[in-house]
Design a protein around this motif. Structure first.
Motif, PDB file in Angstrom:
ATOM      1  N   SER A  31      51.866  46.591  66.162  1.00 59.44           N
ATOM      2  CA  SER A  31      50.448  46.073  65.753  1.00 59.44           C
ATOM      3  C   SER A  31      49.813  47.457  65.041  1.00 59.44           C
ATOM      4  O   SER A  31      49.076  47.139  64.009  1.00 59.44           O
ATOM      5  N   ALA A  32      49.969  48.810  65.302  1.00 56.23           N
ATOM      6  CA  ALA A  32      49.524  49.810  64.587  1.00 56.23           C
ATOM      7  C   ALA A  32      50.004  49.884  63.546  1.00 56.23           C
ATOM      8  O   ALA A  32      49.318  50.113  62.202  1.00 56.23           O
ATOM      9  N   GLN A  33      51.365  49.708  63.253  1.00 57.35           N
ATOM     10  CA  GLN A  33      51.966  49.640  61.764  1.00 57.35           C
ATOM     11  C   GLN A  33      51.523  48.540  60.904  1.00 57.35           C
ATOM     12  O   GLN A  33      51.119  48.669  59.754  1.00 57.35           O
ATOM     13  N   ILE A  34      51.179  47.416  61.366  1.00 58.56           N
ATOM     14  CA  ILE A  34      50.575  46.388  60.628  1.00 58.56           C
ATOM     15  C   ILE A  34      49.182  46.840  60.332  1.00 58.56           C
ATOM     16  O   ILE A  34      48.930  46.518  59.201  1.00 58.56           O
ATOM     17  N   ARG A  35      48.579  47.212  61.156  1.00 59.80           N
ATOM     18  CA  ARG A  35      47.196  47.677  60.733  1.00 59.80           C
ATOM     19  C   ARG A  35      47.140  48.593  59.558  1.00 59.80           C
ATOM     20  O   ARG A  35      46.415  48.420  58.899  1.00 59.80           O
ATOM     21  N   ARG A  36      48.052  49.525  59.675  1.00 63.77           N
ATOM     22  CA  ARG A  36      48.054  50.612  58.703  1.00 63.77           C
ATOM     23  C   ARG A  36      48.489  49.904  57.281  1.00 63.77           C
ATOM     24  O   ARG A  36      47.997  50.250  56.245  1.00 63.77           O
ATOM     25  N   TRP A  37      49.474  49.116  57.351  1.00 70.73           N
ATOM     26  CA  TRP A  37      49.854  48.295  56.175  1.00 70.73           C
ATOM     27  C   TRP A  37      48.648  47.472  55.578  1.00 70.73           C
ATOM     28  O   TRP A  37      48.431  47.484  54.350  1.00 70.73           O
ATOM     29  N   VAL A  38      47.947  46.895  56.451  1.00 71.81           N
ATOM     30  CA  VAL A  38      46.952  45.979  56.001  1.00 71.81           C
ATOM     31  C   VAL A  38      45.645  46.827  55.282  1.00 71.81           C
ATOM     32  O   VAL A  38      45.302  46.633  54.334  1.00 71.81           O
ATOM     33  N   GLN A  39      45.510  47.971  55.990  1.00 68.16           N
ATOM     34  CA  GLN A  39      44.545  49.071  55.572  1.00 68.16           C
ATOM     35  C   GLN A  39      44.862  49.661  54.095  1.00 68.16           C
ATOM     36  O   GLN A  39      44.221  49.731  53.155  1.00 68.16           O
ATOM     37  N   SER A  40      46.314  50.062  54.065  1.00 65.35           N
ATOM     38  CA  SER A  40      46.741  50.392  52.666  1.00 65.35           C
ATOM     39  C   SER A  40      46.466  49.428  51.713  1.00 65.35           C
ATOM     40  O   SER A  40      46.294  49.633  50.445  1.00 65.35           O
ATOM     41  N   LEU A  41      46.832  47.962  51.943  1.00 65.44           N
ATOM     42  CA  LEU A  41      46.659  46.978  50.872  1.00 65.44           C
ATOM     43  C   LEU A  41      45.323  46.748  50.682  1.00 65.44           C
ATOM     44  O   LEU A  41      44.663  46.505  49.422  1.00 65.44           O
ATOM     45  N   ALA A  42      44.308  46.837  51.503  1.00 62.80           N
ATOM     46  CA  ALA A  42      42.801  46.681  51.403  1.00 62.80           C
ATOM     47  C   ALA A  42      42.603  47.879  50.271  1.00 62.80           C
ATOM     48  O   ALA A  42      41.499  47.559  49.406  1.00 62.80           O
ATOM     49  N   MET A  43      42.972  49.195  50.458  1.00 57.71           N
ATOM     50  CA  MET A  43      42.641  50.338  49.535  1.00 57.71           C
ATOM     51  C   MET A  43      43.124  50.063  48.287  1.00 57.71           C
ATOM     52  O   MET A  43      42.533  50.250  47.222  1.00 57.71           O
ATOM     53  N   ASP A  44      44.417  49.589  48.023  1.00 60.59           N
ATOM     54  CA  ASP A  44      45.340  49.371  46.918  1.00 60.59           C
ATOM     55  C   ASP A  44      46.108  48.399  47.131  1.00 60.59           C
ATOM     56  O   ASP A  44      47.277  48.310  47.584  1.00 60.59           O
ATOM     57  N   PRO A  45      45.727  47.066  46.466  1.00 57.37           N
ATOM     58  CA  PRO A  45      46.506  45.766  46.617  1.00 57.37           C
ATOM     59  C   PRO A  45      48.010  45.811  46.046  1.00 57.37           C
ATOM     60  O   PRO A  45      48.896  45.015  46.328  1.00 57.37           O
ATOM     61  N   THR A  46      48.104  46.896  45.031  1.00 56.57           N
ATOM     62  CA  THR A  46      49.366  47.033  44.658  1.00 56.57           C
ATOM     63  C   THR A  46      50.291  47.950  45.302  1.00 56.57           C
ATOM     64  O   THR A  46      51.519  48.181  44.751  1.00 56.57           O
ATOM     65  N   SER A  47      49.917  48.528  46.503  1.00 57.72           N
ATOM     66  CA  SER A  47      50.683  49.659  46.995  1.00 57.72           C
ATOM     67  C   SER A  47      51.908  49.215  47.763  1.00 57.72           C
ATOM     68  O   SER A  47      52.747  50.105  47.945  1.00 57.72           O
ATOM     69  N   MET A  48      51.944  47.929  48.164  1.00 61.44           N
ATOM     70  CA  MET A  48      53.203  47.306  48.679  1.00 61.44           C
ATOM     71  C   MET A  48      53.880  46.375  48.129  1.00 61.44           C
ATOM     72  O   MET A  48      55.091  46.345  48.300  1.00 61.44           O
ATOM     73  N   PHE A  49      53.371  45.808  47.334  1.00 64.49           N
ATOM     74  CA  PHE A  49      53.933  44.450  46.596  1.00 64.49           C
ATOM     75  C   PHE A  49      54.062  44.459  45.149  1.00 64.49           C
ATOM     76  O   PHE A  49      53.407  44.879  44.270  1.00 64.49           O
TER      77      PHE A  49
END
Length: 124
Positions: free
Chosen positions: A106-124
Motif C-alpha cells: 500500500s505504501a508503494q501504491i500511495r507513492r504512485w498515486v502521489q506521483s500521478l497527482a503531481m504529474d498525471p503523465t508521469s506513469m502512463f
C-alpha cells in the motif's frame, strides 16, 4: 469444474502449470519475453516487484523458497524490488492493515498515486 473442486478440496497442485512455470521453461521464457516487450513499448509503466522472505513447506518434509529474489525481478532498469515477510503461499493474504506486506504494497501504491497527482503523465 469437478477437477477444480477436487483440486481445491485436496489441495493438489496443477502439475502441468507448475512445470510450465519452472525456471528456464519455454513457457515461462515466452511469457517473460512478451511482458518485457510490452514494457519496452510502454516505457512509462513503473514496475515494483515483491518476493517472499520465508520458505514454503512442501509435503511436510522440507521447506523451500518458491521464487528466489533474483527470479522475482523482471529485469528492467527502473524496477524496484522489495520483500514480504511471509511464504509464497501467503504473500497475497493479509489479515489486517497492520500486516507488514500490506503496508509495503500500500505504501508503494500511495507513492504512485502521489506521483500521478503531481504529474498525471508521469506513469502512463
Amino acid at each position: 469444474m469437478a477437477y477444480q473442486v477436487t483440486a481445491d478440496a485436496t489441495q493438489r497442485p496443477n502439475w502441468k502449470l507448475l512445470r510450465a512455470l519452472e525456471r528456464n521453461s519455454d513457457t515461462l521464457d515466452q511469457v517473460s519475453n512478451s511482458f518485457l516487450q510490452t514494457l519496452e513499448e510502454h516505457k512509462q509503466v513503473q514496475v515494483y516487484s515483491f518476493h517472499e522472505e520465508k520458505e514454503t513447506r512442501k509435503f511436510f518434509l522440507f521447506s523451500t523458497i518458491v521464487v528466489e529474489a533474483d527470479s522475482a525481478k523482471i529485469g528492467i532498469a527502473k524496477e524496484e524490488l522489495n520483500s514480504i515477510p511471509t511464504d509464497h503461499r501467503d504473500m497475497a493474504r493479509v489479515s489486517s492493515s497492520n500486516d507488514v506486506g500490506f503496508k509495503r504494497v500500500s505504501a508503494q501504491i500511495r507513492r504512485w498515486v502521489q506521483s500521478l497527482a503531481m504529474d498525471p503523465t508521469s506513469m502512463f
